[in-house]
Design a protein around this motif. Structure first.
Motif, PDB file in Angstrom:
ATOM      1  N   GLY A 176      86.019  -0.803   7.825  1.00 18.83           N
ATOM      2  CA  GLY A 176      85.094  -1.587   7.020  1.00 18.83           C
ATOM      3  C   GLY A 176      84.285  -0.624   6.181  1.00 18.83           C
ATOM      4  N   PRO A 177      83.866  -1.047   4.980  1.00 15.98           N
ATOM      5  CA  PRO A 177      83.205  -0.121   4.061  1.00 15.98           C
ATOM      6  C   PRO A 177      81.904   0.472   4.604  1.00 15.98           C
ATOM      7  CG  PRO A 177      83.111  -2.392   3.247  1.00 15.98           C
ATOM      8  CD  PRO A 177      84.044  -2.383   4.413  1.00 15.98           C
ATOM      9  N   GLY A 178      81.121  -0.332   5.316  1.00 13.47           N
ATOM     10  CA  GLY A 178      79.877   0.179   5.875  1.00 13.47           C
ATOM     11  C   GLY A 178      80.141   1.102   7.055  1.00 13.47           C
ATOM     12  N   LYS A 179      81.153   0.756   7.826  1.00 18.59           N
ATOM     13  CA  LYS A 179      81.480   1.542   9.021  1.00 18.59           C
ATOM     14  C   LYS A 179      81.957   2.937   8.652  1.00 18.59           C
ATOM     15  CE  LYS A 179      83.121  -2.613  11.348  1.00 18.59           C
ATOM     16  NZ  LYS A 179      84.259  -3.206  12.077  1.00 18.59           N
ATOM     17  N   LEU A 180      82.816   3.027   7.643  1.00 17.28           N
ATOM     18  CA  LEU A 180      83.376   4.343   7.325  1.00 17.28           C
ATOM     19  C   LEU A 180      82.319   5.275   6.741  1.00 17.28           C
ATOM     20  CD1 LEU A 180      84.250   5.015   4.040  1.00 17.28           C
ATOM     21  CD2 LEU A 180      85.616   3.010   4.499  1.00 17.28           C
ATOM     22  N   VAL A 181      81.365   4.712   6.026  1.00 14.80           N
ATOM     23  CA  VAL A 181      80.266   5.534   5.507  1.00 14.80           C
ATOM     24  C   VAL A 181      79.472   6.120   6.665  1.00 14.80           C
ATOM     25  CG1 VAL A 181      78.009   5.398   4.383  1.00 14.80           C
ATOM     26  CG2 VAL A 181      80.031   4.467   3.249  1.00 14.80           C
ATOM     27  N   GLN A 182      79.215   5.306   7.668  1.00 15.12           N
ATOM     28  CA  GLN A 182      78.479   5.778   8.837  1.00 15.12           C
ATOM     29  C   GLN A 182      79.289   6.823   9.600  1.00 15.12           C
ATOM     30  OE1 GLN A 182      77.600   2.699  11.708  1.00 15.12           O
ATOM     31  NE2 GLN A 182      75.980   3.891  12.669  1.00 15.12           N
ATOM     32  N   ALA A 183      80.570   6.554   9.811  1.00 17.30           N
ATOM     33  CA  ALA A 183      81.415   7.470  10.581  1.00 17.30           C
ATOM     34  C   ALA A 183      81.578   8.811   9.876  1.00 17.30           C
ATOM     35  CB  ALA A 183      82.783   6.842  10.821  1.00 17.30           C
ATOM     36  N   MET A 184      81.665   8.770   8.547  1.00  8.88           N
ATOM     37  CA  MET A 184      81.871  10.005   7.784  1.00  8.88           C
ATOM     38  C   MET A 184      80.558  10.751   7.555  1.00  8.88           C
ATOM     39  SD  MET A 184      85.154  10.338   7.035  1.00  8.88           S
ATOM     40  CE  MET A 184      85.369  11.349   5.566  1.00  8.88           C
ATOM     41  N   GLY A 185      79.438  10.104   7.853  1.00  7.80           N
ATOM     42  CA  GLY A 185      78.150  10.758   7.654  1.00  7.80           C
ATOM     43  C   GLY A 185      77.755  10.843   6.199  1.00  7.80           C
ATOM     44  N   ILE A 186      78.248   9.916   5.388  1.00  7.51           N
ATOM     45  CA  ILE A 186      77.936   9.893   3.954  1.00  7.51           C
ATOM     46  C   ILE A 186      76.539   9.299   3.768  1.00  7.51           C
ATOM     47  CG2 ILE A 186      78.576   8.833   1.749  1.00  7.51           C
ATOM     48  CD1 ILE A 186      81.532   9.062   2.741  1.00  7.51           C
ATOM     49  N   LYS A 187      75.721   9.963   2.940  1.00  2.38           N
ATOM     50  CA  LYS A 187      74.326   9.567   2.779  1.00  2.38           C
ATOM     51  C   LYS A 187      74.044   9.023   1.381  1.00  2.38           C
ATOM     52  CE  LYS A 187      72.912  11.093   6.847  1.00  2.38           C
ATOM     53  NZ  LYS A 187      74.130  11.799   7.290  1.00  2.38           N
ATOM     54  N   ALA A 188      73.005   8.191   1.297  1.00  2.15           N
ATOM     55  CA  ALA A 188      72.631   7.598   0.015  1.00  2.15           C
ATOM     56  C   ALA A 188      72.364   8.667  -1.042  1.00  2.15           C
ATOM     57  CB  ALA A 188      71.396   6.723   0.190  1.00  2.15           C
ATOM     58  N   GLY A 189      71.813   9.786  -0.595  1.00  2.00           N
ATOM     59  CA  GLY A 189      71.470  10.858  -1.526  1.00  2.00           C
ATOM     60  C   GLY A 189      72.680  11.498  -2.182  1.00  2.00           C
ATOM     61  N   MET A 190      73.867  11.183  -1.686  1.00  2.00           N
ATOM     62  CA  MET A 190      75.085  11.746  -2.266  1.00  2.00           C
ATOM     63  C   MET A 190      75.596  10.896  -3.424  1.00  2.00           C
ATOM     64  SD  MET A 190      76.765  12.794   1.389  1.00  2.00           S
ATOM     65  CE  MET A 190      78.411  13.120   0.772  1.00  2.00           C
ATOM     66  N   ASN A 191      74.900   9.834  -3.752  1.00  2.00           N
ATOM     67  CA  ASN A 191      75.304   8.996  -4.881  1.00  2.00           C
ATOM     68  C   ASN A 191      75.445   9.841  -6.141  1.00  2.00           C
ATOM     69  OD1 ASN A 191      75.869   6.651  -6.371  1.00  2.00           O
ATOM     70  ND2 ASN A 191      73.715   6.401  -6.913  1.00  2.00           N
ATOM     71  N   GLY A 192      76.592   9.746  -6.801  1.00  2.00           N
ATOM     72  CA  GLY A 192      76.794  10.451  -8.065  1.00  2.00           C
ATOM     73  C   GLY A 192      77.476  11.801  -7.940  1.00  2.00           C
ATOM     74  N   ILE A 193      77.662  12.299  -6.712  1.00  2.00           N
ATOM     75  CA  ILE A 193      78.275  13.637  -6.615  1.00  2.00           C
ATOM     76  C   ILE A 193      79.752  13.586  -7.002  1.00  2.00           C
ATOM     77  CG2 ILE A 193      76.688  14.416  -4.798  1.00  2.00           C
ATOM     78  CD1 ILE A 193      79.090  14.284  -2.872  1.00  2.00           C
ATOM     79  N   SER A 194      80.232  14.729  -7.455  1.00  2.00           N
ATOM     80  CA  SER A 194      81.626  14.831  -7.880  1.00  2.00           C
ATOM     81  C   SER A 194      82.555  14.856  -6.674  1.00  2.00           C
ATOM     82  CB  SER A 194      81.812  16.112  -8.696  1.00  2.00           C
ATOM     83  OG  SER A 194      83.190  16.328  -8.926  1.00  2.00           O
ATOM     84  N   LEU A 195      83.697  14.195  -6.802  1.00  2.00           N
ATOM     85  CA  LEU A 195      84.706  14.214  -5.742  1.00  2.00           C
ATOM     86  C   LEU A 195      85.661  15.392  -5.913  1.00  2.00           C
ATOM     87  CD1 LEU A 195      85.428  10.396  -5.554  1.00  2.00           C
ATOM     88  CD2 LEU A 195      84.266  11.785  -3.846  1.00  2.00           C
ATOM     89  N   THR A 196      85.357  16.266  -6.861  1.00  2.00           N
ATOM     90  CA  THR A 196      86.149  17.486  -7.010  1.00  2.00           C
ATOM     91  C   THR A 196      85.309  18.698  -6.639  1.00  2.00           C
ATOM     92  OG1 THR A 196      85.641  17.453  -9.382  1.00  2.00           O
ATOM     93  CG2 THR A 196      87.749  16.545  -8.705  1.00  2.00           C
ATOM     94  N   GLY A 197      84.240  18.453  -5.872  1.00  2.00           N
ATOM     95  CA  GLY A 197      83.377  19.547  -5.421  1.00  2.00           C
ATOM     96  C   GLY A 197      83.741  19.998  -4.015  1.00  2.00           C
TER      97      GLY A 197
END
Length: 200
Positions: A124-145
């Motif tokens: 689920g979209p909310g679950k995977l964000v939590q599991a991966m430890g993705i944070k709101a502050g990462m909004n906008g970061i490049s996926l090639t970084g």
DNA sequence: GCTGGGATCGCCT
DNA sequence: GGCGATCCCAGCG
């Protein structure tokens, strides 16, 4: 191989399908987590269900930026969702990542998810964000970084299987008409719950 | 196994 | 002031 910027220049629906079988990686301070992308949804600029439908605003501005960046937003006041931005600058389109098959760092995912069983770690979209430890502050970061990126499907030869793509209507949409913009890997046990099949 | 409701808040009107 | 690209649990059968 880390998917390069050019990869994200495909049209949004094509990209949504191309992302199936690739690997989302988050290199976090606590450790590295990797999940195979098994379910996506496309959000086009002419779609009333899309956040970017009305106009560019503060919330959706990342969607109007360059392709290959992460659009992360708060939903229902408590969960976050990750999108891959697509389309040209000035066009607000994206692919929502809806489910992952946990590949690496499963212990860390379980820790972050409160010891939930494996199949419900990332389905689920909310679950995977939590599991991966993705944070709101990462909004906008490049996926090639270095921090958050996607690996091509052949990056893990031992898991690179042939699969069928199932196309269905999207989940949780309350605006606009139902459109067949949801894609997932057939028979994959890590796809999110609801299944309303329209074609395969 | 399925259904319904509650939690919770930033963004847009 | 209202609501949403969700998740989880309780209750019922």
């Amino acid at each position: 191989m880390i998917l390069p910027k050019d990869f994200y220049l495909q049209d949004t629906c094509t990209l949504a399908k191309s992302l199936l079988g690739t690997y989302l990686v988050h290199q976090s301070p606590e450790g590295r987590t990797v999940g195979k992308i098994v379910e996506t949804e496309a959000y086009l600029s002419d779609d009333p269900a899309s956040h970017a439908y009305q106009r560019q605003t503060q919330r959706n501005s990342v969607m109007f930026g360059p392709a290959g960046h992460a659009y992360i937003y708060l939903i229902y006041g408590m969960h976050y969702c990750v999108n891959v931005v697509t389309g040209l600058v000035g066009v607000g389109e994206a692919v929502l990542i809806r489910a992952l098959e946990p590949m690496e760092g499963v212990d860390l995912m379980q820790l972050r998810r409160g010891q939930k069983p494996g199949k419900t770690l990332c389905n689920g979209p909310g679950k995977l964000v939590q599991a991966m430890g993705i944070k709101a502050g990462m909004n906008g970061i490049s996926l090639t970084g270095e921090q958050l990126y996607i690996l091509s499907a052949d990056s893990f030869p031992e898991h690179n299987e042939v699969f069928t793509i199932v196309t269905t209507t999207r989940i949780g949409i309350t605006k606009g008409t139902e459109l067949p913009y949801r894609y997932y890997i057939a028979n994959n046990p890590y796809v999110s719950f609801k299944v309303r099949k329209v074609s395969s």
